[in-house]
Write an enzyme that holds these catalytic residues in place. Structure first.
Site, PDB file in Angstrom:
ATOM      1  N   CYS A  78      -0.920  11.595   5.673  1.00  0.00           N
ATOM      2  CA  CYS A  78       0.252  11.374   6.528  1.00  0.00           C
ATOM      3  C   CYS A  78       0.381   9.897   6.899  1.00  0.00           C
ATOM      4  O   CYS A  78       0.666   9.092   6.029  1.00  0.00           O
ATOM      5  CB  CYS A  78       0.199  12.297   7.750  1.00  0.00           C
ATOM      6  SG  CYS A  78       1.784  12.474   8.586  1.00  0.00           S
ATOM      7  N   HIS A 165      -0.628  18.113   4.955  1.00  0.00           N
ATOM      8  CA  HIS A 165      -1.926  18.181   5.624  1.00  0.00           C
ATOM      9  C   HIS A 165      -2.828  19.260   5.030  1.00  0.00           C
ATOM     10  O   HIS A 165      -2.698  20.431   5.376  1.00  0.00           O
ATOM     11  CB  HIS A 165      -1.721  18.433   7.122  1.00  0.00           C
ATOM     12  CG  HIS A 165      -1.124  17.256   7.823  1.00  0.00           C
ATOM     13  ND1 HIS A 165      -1.901  16.285   8.425  1.00  0.00           N
ATOM     14  CD2 HIS A 165       0.158  16.858   7.976  1.00  0.00           C
ATOM     15  CE1 HIS A 165      -1.106  15.345   8.939  1.00  0.00           C
ATOM     16  NE2 HIS A 165       0.150  15.671   8.691  1.00  0.00           N
ATOM     17  N   GLU A 167      -5.811  19.726   5.744  1.00  0.00           N
ATOM     18  CA  GLU A 167      -6.864  20.096   6.700  1.00  0.00           C
ATOM     19  C   GLU A 167      -6.501  21.261   7.622  1.00  0.00           C
ATOM     20  O   GLU A 167      -7.348  21.758   8.336  1.00  0.00           O
ATOM     21  CB  GLU A 167      -7.253  18.880   7.543  1.00  0.00           C
ATOM     22  CG  GLU A 167      -6.204  18.411   8.569  1.00  0.00           C
ATOM     23  CD  GLU A 167      -5.171  17.441   7.992  1.00  0.00           C
ATOM     24  OE1 GLU A 167      -4.967  17.461   6.755  1.00  0.00           O
ATOM     25  OE2 GLU A 167      -4.566  16.686   8.768  1.00  0.00           O
TER      26      GLU A 167
END
Lengths: 188, 314
Positions: A78, A165, A167
């Protein structure tokens, strides 16, 4: 295997730490003001950050030092990804249509990060800005309907960027993307 | 991978070494503070005293459930009824951040009084990762001030102990199961309680509306889950909105309140999707809320993920 997470102030920075720990990596979160010579790691993750941090250089601490001098693999996520584009001579700015929540990632080139993944998968995003022009020496690895650069890679160095993302729990195949990055770090 | 047994052993040792005096722990009856209480009990035993504050915004039967959960643990505790204090402090307040901060500092006032009574120098909290992440600070933006982090006054004298700071809810639940804690699967409930499920001013009458609506939503969703119609969501509740709309009730024009129902699926609270719960379940909730709560004539279902929304509305 030691991979550190550079904290750029993202909501999901701690999640990056958690996923790395969960896949058996020795990891910790360190401030983005940490001098490179104090970092003893095999790889770095540049985390996301608060709105527009990718464009506000002063808030990005020593990220440019890592990108310039570190000889270990780097994964920017990001804001980390956007900052990377600017640092290497590309452009980042406000998204035409920002993405929040779910979007479909379309893999254009599986390269190292997307090995073993389907060509399309659902990922979660939260961004107002995006990479608008890929730097020289970079290639696009993935896109989505509203964002042309979901992932990019330096063609000569193990340096990668992701707009989405990997994660967060809601992103499909996120752990596998991290495992693929760990493999890059193992090769060195 | 996170190993709950290892975590319990290490934390108990660390807490025993760190906390060398008496401590009070703020508890809500939820899984986070309950796990923190049991770890502390193992670490310092009789030097621990648990305080549950009824702030006037709790759900139906909350006091009784908390008492039951604590009776089973052997940890000494006290239920403090501070409803009036909290209501007074929120008079005229509509900004959600202001609400959260006032509630946070009210909690500390109560804890400080209790700490003096007990002779405690430590305050233990069941703070988990999303609490401090979302509360922001330095580079990180403040999404919302969690009462146990962003609401803490800088003048607080008690020493803070937060054994679950690096854990997410799914990890806390693993620890809770490993400790045999009865509330291990209880849905998350925010510290400021129903006060942040009332958009606009918090008054006793509005708390009563949202309390009833939450009870109906919980009851119907749990019933549907038990009968196999759906899974139990990560979190499910009702919110009272600060707007009125026109309706017709008993051939008479009505101008009543709107209630939003929300049910989401999540693993750790950091991302969430709205849940596709069966329409007949939504219908029952809607009919019951509008029939059983006089001032409500419209019910809507929230179909937003996190991000861009958060799970709670404030």
């Amino acid at each position: 295997m030691k991979i550190f997470v550079i904290d750029n102030g993202g909501q999901w920075t701690h999640r990056e730490w958690r996923v790395l720990r969960d896949i058996g990596v020795d990891t910790k979160i360190i401030p983005n003001t940490t001098p490179l010579d104090e970092i003893d790691a095999d790889g770095l993750v540049l985390s996301g950050g608060a709105p527009s941090v990718g464009l506000e250089v002063d808030k990005m601490g020593r990220n440019s030092e890592y990108l310039e001098k570190a000889d270990i693999p780097i994964l920017g996520i990001c804001a980390g990804h956007q900052f990377m584009a600017i640092f290497f001579g590309g452009k980042a700015g406000a998204s035409g249509i920002p993405e929040f929540g779910k979007a479909t990632i379309i893999v254009d080139d599986e390269d190292d990060l997307f090995v073993g993944l389907p060509r399309k998968f659902e990922a979660w995003l939260s961004h107002n800005d995006e990479v608008s022009e890929v730097p020289p020496d970079f290639m696009v690895l993935a896109h989505s309907e509203n964002c042309p650069v979901q992932s990019m890679k330096h063609t000569k160095r193990p340096v990668y960027g992701l707009q989405f993302h990997p994660e967060v729990e809601h992103t499909e195949h996120g752990y596998e993307i991290f495992k693929n990055f760990v493999r890059v770090c193992e090769v060195g | 991978m996170f190993d709950p047994e290892e975590f319990i052993e290490k934390q108990t040792e660390d807490l025993a070494a760190e906390v060398d005096g008496k401590a009070i722990i703020g508890v809500s009856g939820g899984v986070d503070s309950m796990v923190a209480a049991i770890l502390m009990d193992r670490a310092i035993g009789k030097r621990l005293f648990a305080v549950y504050v009824n702030n006037g915004f709790m759900r139906k039967n909350e006091d009784a459930e908390v008492a039951k959960a604590f009776d089973a643990t052997g940890v000494r505790y006290r239920i403090v009824d501070a409803g009036e204090e909290f209501f007074d402090s929120l008079k005229g307040i509509i900004d959600p951040e202001e609400k959260r901060k006032i509630i946070g500092s009210k909690f500390i006032e109560v804890f400080e009084r209790e700490a003096i009574d007990w002779g405690a120098v430590y305050l233990v909290q069941g703070t988990i990762a999303p609490d401090w992440i979302e509360s922001g600070g330095q580079l990180r933006d403040t999404i919302k001030s969690h009462h146990n982090v962003g609401g803490l006054p800088s003048s607080m004298k008690l020493k803070l102990v937060e054994p679950l700071r690096d854990l997410y809810k799914d990890e806390v639940r693993k620890v809770a199961r490993s400790l045999g804690i009865s509330v291990s699967e209880r849905q998350p409930f925010p510290g400021p309680a129903l006060a942040i499920r009332i958009l606009g001013e918090v008054t006793p009458a509005r708390v009563e509306v949202v309390r009833e609506a939450c009870a109906i939503a919980e009851e119907e969703i749990e019933k549907a889950a038990e009968s196999g119609k759906m899974d139990v969501p990560w979190q499910y509740f009702a919110v009272l909105l600060p707007l009125k709309s026109v309706g017709v009730q008993g051939d008479v024009r009505a101008y009543g309140n709107t209630v939003a129902v929300r049910a989401v699926e999540s693993v750790d609270g950091m991302t969430a999707n709205y849940m596709r719960i069966p329409h007949d379940v939504l219908e029952t909730i809607s009919v019951r809320i509008t029939n059983e709560i006089k001032s409500v004539n419209r019910v809507v279902y929230d179909i937003t993920h996190k991000p861009p929304a958060t799970i709670e509305w404030e």
